[in-house]
Design a protein around this motif. Sequence first.
Motif, PDB file in Angstrom:
ATOM      1  N   LEU B  51       1.010  -1.089  -0.104  1.00  0.00           N
ATOM      2  CA  LEU B  51       0.161   0.017   0.038  1.00  0.00           C
ATOM      3  C   LEU B  51       0.972   1.268  -0.004  1.00  0.00           C
ATOM      4  O   LEU B  51       0.605   2.197  -0.884  1.00  0.00           O
ATOM      5  CB  LEU B  51      -0.879  -0.128   1.302  1.00  0.00           C
ATOM      6  N   TRP B  52       1.830   1.293   0.960  1.00  0.00           N
ATOM      7  CA  TRP B  52       2.701   2.469   1.065  1.00  0.00           C
ATOM      8  C   TRP B  52       3.544   2.756  -0.188  1.00  0.00           C
ATOM      9  O   TRP B  52       3.603   3.703  -0.648  1.00  0.00           O
ATOM     10  CB  TRP B  52       3.516   2.599   2.351  1.00  0.00           C
ATOM     11  N   TYR B  55       1.332   3.720  -3.123  1.00  0.00           N
ATOM     12  CA  TYR B  55       0.647   5.265  -2.963  1.00  0.00           C
ATOM     13  C   TYR B  55       1.614   6.214  -3.122  1.00  0.00           C
ATOM     14  O   TYR B  55       1.702   7.051  -3.900  1.00  0.00           O
ATOM     15  CB  TYR B  55       0.090   5.269  -2.025  1.00  0.00           C
ATOM     16  N   ALA B  56       3.036   5.715  -2.697  1.00  0.00           N
ATOM     17  CA  ALA B  56       4.098   6.859  -2.675  1.00  0.00           C
ATOM     18  C   ALA B  56       4.510   7.045  -4.137  1.00  0.00           C
ATOM     19  O   ALA B  56       4.854   7.843  -4.534  1.00  0.00           O
ATOM     20  CB  ALA B  56       5.131   6.379  -1.699  1.00  0.00           C
ATOM     21  N   LEU B  59       2.433   8.942  -5.909  1.00  0.00           N
ATOM     22  CA  LEU B  59       2.560  10.457  -5.235  1.00  0.00           C
ATOM     23  C   LEU B  59       4.012  11.119  -6.025  1.00  0.00           C
ATOM     24  O   LEU B  59       4.192  12.273  -6.396  1.00  0.00           O
ATOM     25  CB  LEU B  59       2.669  10.737  -4.075  1.00  0.00           C
ATOM     26  N   PHE B  61       5.577   9.939  -8.649  1.00  0.00           N
ATOM     27  CA  PHE B  61       5.762   9.862 -10.101  1.00  0.00           C
ATOM     28  C   PHE B  61       4.955  11.350 -10.524  1.00  0.00           C
ATOM     29  O   PHE B  61       5.533  12.214 -11.355  1.00  0.00           O
ATOM     30  CB  PHE B  61       4.780   8.770 -10.632  1.00  0.00           C
ATOM     31  N   PHE B  92      12.370   4.403  -0.653  1.00  0.00           N
ATOM     32  CA  PHE B  92      11.309   3.564  -0.704  1.00  0.00           C
ATOM     33  C   PHE B  92      11.322   2.619   0.113  1.00  0.00           C
ATOM     34  O   PHE B  92      10.627   2.154   0.912  1.00  0.00           O
ATOM     35  CB  PHE B  92      10.802   2.951  -2.238  1.00  0.00           C
TER      36      PHE B  92
END
Lengths: 820, 118
Positions: B51-52, B55-56, B59, B61, B92
């Motif tokens: 998930l992280w 989503y990261a 964002l 990109f 990451f």
Amino acid sequence: MKFVKFIISFLAAAGLTYVLNRPLGAVPALGRLFNPFEGFWQNGESKLALPPTNLQLDGVKEEVDIVFDDNRVPHVFAKNDHDAYFTQGYLMARDRLWQMEFYTLAASGRLSEVVGERALELDRYSRRMGMADAAKKVYENGKTNKIFDEVLNAYAAGVNAYIKQLKYKNLPVEYKIIGYQPEEWSPYKTILMMMNMRNVLNGGSDDFRMSNALSKYGMDVVKDLFPNYPSNESPIIPTGTKWNFTPVQVPAVPAQTTATLSTSEDVAFDVPQHSPEIGSNNWAVGGEKSATGLPILANDPHLQLTLPSIWYQMQLCTPTMNVYGACLPGAPGVVIGFNKDVAWGVTNVGSDVMDFYQIKFKDNTKKEYWYNGAWKATSMRVEEFVVKGRSESLKDTVFSTHHGPIVYNSASDKNINQNVPVGHAMRWVALEKEGTDLMAFYYLNRAKNYDDYRKALSYYVAPAQNFVFASNQNDISITPNGKLPLKWKEQGKFIMDGSNPAHDWQGWIPVDQNPTVKNPSRGFVSSANQFSTDPTYPYYLGWRFAPSERAIRINERLEKMQKATVDSLRMLQNDNFNVEARRILPVLMKILNADSTETNNPAYQALAKWNMKNDANEVGATIFERWIKELRYIVFEDEFPMKDLNSPMTYPSRNRMWDMVVNEPTAKWFDDVSTKNKQETLQDVVKHSFKASIDSLTLKHGSMSPENWAWNKVKSTDINHLGRLPGFGRQDIPNGGGAGIVNATTELNGPSWRMVVQLDKGWPKAYGLYPGGQSGNPASPFYDNMIDKWAKGELNELLFMKSKDDKSSRILGTVKIIKK
Amino acid sequence: MTYIIILIVSAVAQYFLPWWVIAPIAFAICAWKSKTAFGAYAAAAGAIATLWVGYAFYLNFNNDGIMLHKIAGLFSENIKFLKILPETPTFFVIMAIIGSQVAGLSAMAGYYFRQFFK
């Protein structure tokens, strides 16, 4: 066993979560910072983002239109002034909230609340200066002016409307990294923001250093080396301008002009030196010199460059005004800008407005001090410091005299013989309590002609500025303006005697007698922080202003200029010619080449070939700048040590040094007093400093080559983050310039906004940019998008709209604020 | 299945609640669903990491990596060895470790909690 497994895993999970949710020393709460739903990732502005949709806000009276252009400049169209200032507050908070609040924390001495111990000394200094206290009183006094109060409150309401709807995930990233939350905004904070400017521009003093020089060398030497007016100057008000007023009585020079007690004690506080180098340029050419037949005005204020940028561009349009220009985050209105009819700009006035008085206390309680033949009571306040990472707050007692706060506390216990506690009180114009400075900008924003300009200036207090002005009625003018103390000659050049009433500030120069000139015969007005006037002006303003080289260059180029255009003024803003080199380099080279071995030196040859311009790629500029710095150090550091902790002094000006080199080559100051049995001559120090410069350049930058020693590489302009967060600034920006150059770009300082406005009977044309971007968000493409253009000396055409319905391909979109 | 449930519930919950809500979510769902301690750990850690990171990534990109680059500059100025590692993957990974360990350990605690009552 099951229980143990549960407890262990539970404690591990809970512990880890707890630790990651809390800051550890300087390390922010990592869980909160790194998770993509709330943390720093959320601050990454989307490149796809369209302007937000309409905003529903409590606080506007009517609907407001905000047009965004391609440089992200908001053009605000409101139906009343309240809504315009409300919207300005809202937008500045949206783009610059962290920065605005940071300034107020700095001015009020509260930085250690958010960054901890390392800001404590700075905070103690700010508190002792008493800026927070003064800001409160300025607002209390100012709010009797209804307009002033309404503007500040509308602005604050706009800022708060933005703060109120902020969630953690939308906080500016600096709050997340440092780990704190924004506070509510108020008119007081806007004044604090202005206090910060007063401090930056007026918050330095040479008094202590000059007193040290005086006590060591006596008055004759000081008069000779630190004259009250330089030998070459091109003052702001042209020489020969008539003073059209009857001067008020100037206080007589007292028999004793300096403090009488010993001044050789240690000081607990290091007040920054008077730094007129934080300078700026502005000028306006009249119609007879311009290609259009109407004035063109230019301004570039030089400040320490930071990101987020010092300035914020905006257009504000209401039924009472339509103005465009550079605004200060935290303050309503436009500070440097133009409207349909007029344009104006500012540079700093380097007058002496911060003085120190030696105070003799009755005893160590400091409750009473000697004044005018009697003991007088001090006032006392306790400053409390909440320091992040400390469980208990710290306290500092500050005493005040009728002069002002005791900023220096000398280490009098070391001075046992005297047995009289001595302190130093500060009188500083920034602490003046009536301060409707912002009203000056309020009226300038609405000015239609010269008379409106003159009226607007009467509201202005501090920091004194040279207000340049031009109108489409073909008037140009410049006025060094602000509240200026009425002083006897040399009052405050040295530390004064706090017990002698003759040493008090005894009034003010009447504001309509501040120096001014309108439409001078030479066809232009200009300023570059040099002396406001020549010595015929009936009042004493100070003895040290910025060195005159920028002014000399600007004035000689404007003198020759005919049919000036926006581009000719833009090119003058970027002029890199080195006036000092023109004056002194041939002299120094002649001394050097008396010895033929020097002429074979490649550095000598580079200098001989140099075009005397501080252009980015010039090696000559690198050698010259280094050389004169080294030379000045070698000549004066032995006699006037700047960094001496006990008794620091200041060097005579560069101008004074060059006079000495040319006219007094045998002066004793060329001798190095640390060499007992040797008498150094001018020739010795010139050669020695030249060699030392080459050596230190080689050591730091490698052997001489056009790449290694290119001026831009050695100078290396950096624009750091305001909170000094590494990685959030821009380093090594390629450009030319220098301290005494019209393009005054140095390692850290430079033109913080460049503007050129061509007045017109119909609609003005204006150009401008600043080294940064509209957004304060480090992750926005608009954080630093103007820097490259700025470094090249280009300007953006500014989109000045007549109404919200104007068509332009540069308009990105419109956002409406609708009453909730 | 546990993996999917944690992923979805956490995604929704984190829109409204602070980041640490992943801990009680992993705890509760694994107390309810998981069959083994390792299974609990793997499902929760995997779900949050996915998930992280996902989503990261989205964002990052959209922002052309400007924010990540600035944060990396800030950290590597203080922790020098970060300078020798590849910037984007490193950050990451750091993020994934933070999220997955909090979720994974909480999931295990949830599993053992259930066992304790069985």
